[in-house]
Design an enzyme around this catalytic site. Sequence first.
Site, mmCIF file in Angstrom:
data_model
loop_
_atom_site.group_PDB
_atom_site.id
_atom_site.type_symbol
_atom_site.label_atom_id
_atom_site.label_comp_id
_atom_site.label_asym_id
_atom_site.label_seq_id
_atom_site.Cartn_x
_atom_site.Cartn_y
_atom_site.Cartn_z
ATOM 1 N N SER A 1 0.794 -1.231 -0.027
ATOM 2 C CA SER A 1 0.193 0.084 -0.066
ATOM 3 C C SER A 1 1.006 1.189 -0.093
ATOM 4 C CB SER A 1 -0.929 0.195 1.306
ATOM 5 O OG SER A 1 -1.516 1.078 1.343
ATOM 6 N N LYS B 1 -4.817 -6.313 3.967
ATOM 7 C CA LYS B 1 -4.495 -5.342 2.914
ATOM 8 C C LYS B 1 -6.058 -5.022 2.325
ATOM 9 C CE LYS B 1 -3.106 -2.682 -0.345
ATOM 10 N NZ LYS B 1 -3.749 -2.409 -0.978
ATOM 11 N N HIS C 1 -7.476 -3.178 5.140
ATOM 12 C CA HIS C 1 -6.868 -1.645 5.039
ATOM 13 C C HIS C 1 -7.526 -0.765 4.141
ATOM 14 C CE1 HIS C 1 -4.207 0.956 2.670
ATOM 15 N NE2 HIS C 1 -3.534 1.369 3.513
ATOM 16 N N ASN C 2 -7.940 -1.487 2.974
ATOM 17 C CA ASN C 2 -8.561 -0.858 1.895
ATOM 18 C C ASN C 2 -9.967 -0.646 2.349
ATOM 19 O OD1 ASN C 2 -6.131 -1.537 0.581
ATOM 20 N ND2 ASN C 2 -7.314 -1.810 -1.497
ATOM 21 N N GLU D 1 -9.770 2.215 4.529
ATOM 22 C CA GLU D 1 -9.454 3.603 3.533
ATOM 23 C C GLU D 1 -10.830 4.316 2.895
ATOM 24 O OE1 GLU D 1 -7.764 3.585 -0.740
ATOM 25 O OE2 GLU D 1 -6.434 2.828 0.577
#
Length: 483
Positions: A129, A184, A187-188, A191
């Site tokens: 990222s 991940k 995480h996205n 976001e």
Amino acid sequence: MANADIGLIGLAVMGENLILNMESKGFTVACFNRTVSKVDDFINGRAKGKNIIGCHSVAQMAQSLKRPRKVMLMVKAGKAVDDFIDLVLPVLEDGDIIIDGGNSHFPDTIRRTQYVESKGKLFIGTGVSGGEEGALLGPSIMPGGSPAAWQHVKPIFQKIAAKTDKGEPCCDWVGENGAGHFVKMVHNGIEYGDMQMICETYQLMKYGLGQSNEEMHQVFAEWNRGELDSYLIEITRDILGYKDADGKYVVDLILDTAGQKGTGKWTVVAALDTGQPLTLIGEAVFARCLSALKEERVAASKALKGPKPSFSGDKKKMIDDLRQALYASKIISYAQGYQLMRAAAGEYKWNLNYGGVALMWRGGCIIRSAFLGKIKEAFDRDPNLSNLLLDPFFKEAVEKAQDSWRRVIIAAVQMGIPTPALSTALAFYDGYRSQRLPANLLQAQRDYFGAHTYERVDKPRGEFFHTNWTGRGGETAASTYVV
């Protein structure tokens, strides 16, 4: 001669930048691209004069790599990854390592780890990222897969990763098979949530308080010096102050329809699959879907009535309320994200280091913020923390922000300005702190129409009962299921 430390396939912007990052940290990198002319263009262009070896075939790349060979794929997620794995496997030896650095869906990574290991090789699926700038200067890296592979890639990954203020690399081993890509994905999702909450705050400032771009630019600049200090607040500050050559604010010229690559949706589907209330990220994904209905919204704006936004209170106080509402909602988003990771770790038998995940997100990635240091401290205090809201720091922060948060939601409702993420964050908080929710009535309804049974407050958990509500139903109950 085998002298390259690692090979990388895929010379799009992320691949090129990662190669240049690795080379700048002292590693020799071999590169390959299916369109071979791209290799020559790269070697004669950005890679000129550097310790980068251009290869015209995967066999040539394999010959140039030190053992155990490490081949990293930076190709489009999906079929291309499987195609390249099958292309690379025949030129590797047992114990060699294939790394997928794309945005792959974690079930694919679970499958690929098993497949590559069945061929005697090792596999890593890693989240990367930070976008193109992060790839070049230091991304956040989240590797999972075959544990035996980690020691071989650790020196490279930790050297090229972003560093915290204390010099700690924003990269550590996440866990087995799909764990890296799962983290991940979360995480996205976070976001998505962070961006949506900031956008709602912007809309309340712009249409509710009537603030100019310059005024909002100043507010976000101030917020970035406090507890909201983060990459996304920082870029929002910059965007709101940016003008084109004609002196027009670019943000006002951009069409209000948002796209998505799918990682936010994957996060919400994973939450549904594991029965976790990931309400904020869910609303953030749906907000993008709603934004895409531009023509329908334009037509609806002429047909459907609602209040005209106007605010007569103290604007300065409301802006401070917005700051606190944004901060409290952000805490909820991360609390939900960590709940999802905990549930998935149990389901997929991953041994996740939750404080370590926060550390990996401290630098290099899109959601990097000062706030993440507090999450690491929370899990350092209690590695078995069931929910971030129960940590003393976060509990106190939400309590302090709560009155402001409620005032913001009330004002938004009264002005007719949608705040799906900020509102659902508060609804989750109120639901989570409720000793009793109305699900007793819901269970009665399910038992009434489907004989689905229920548990009783005056009996031990695990005992199920059925009522013949109408006198016409039988005593036979349907099978009990608990989501």
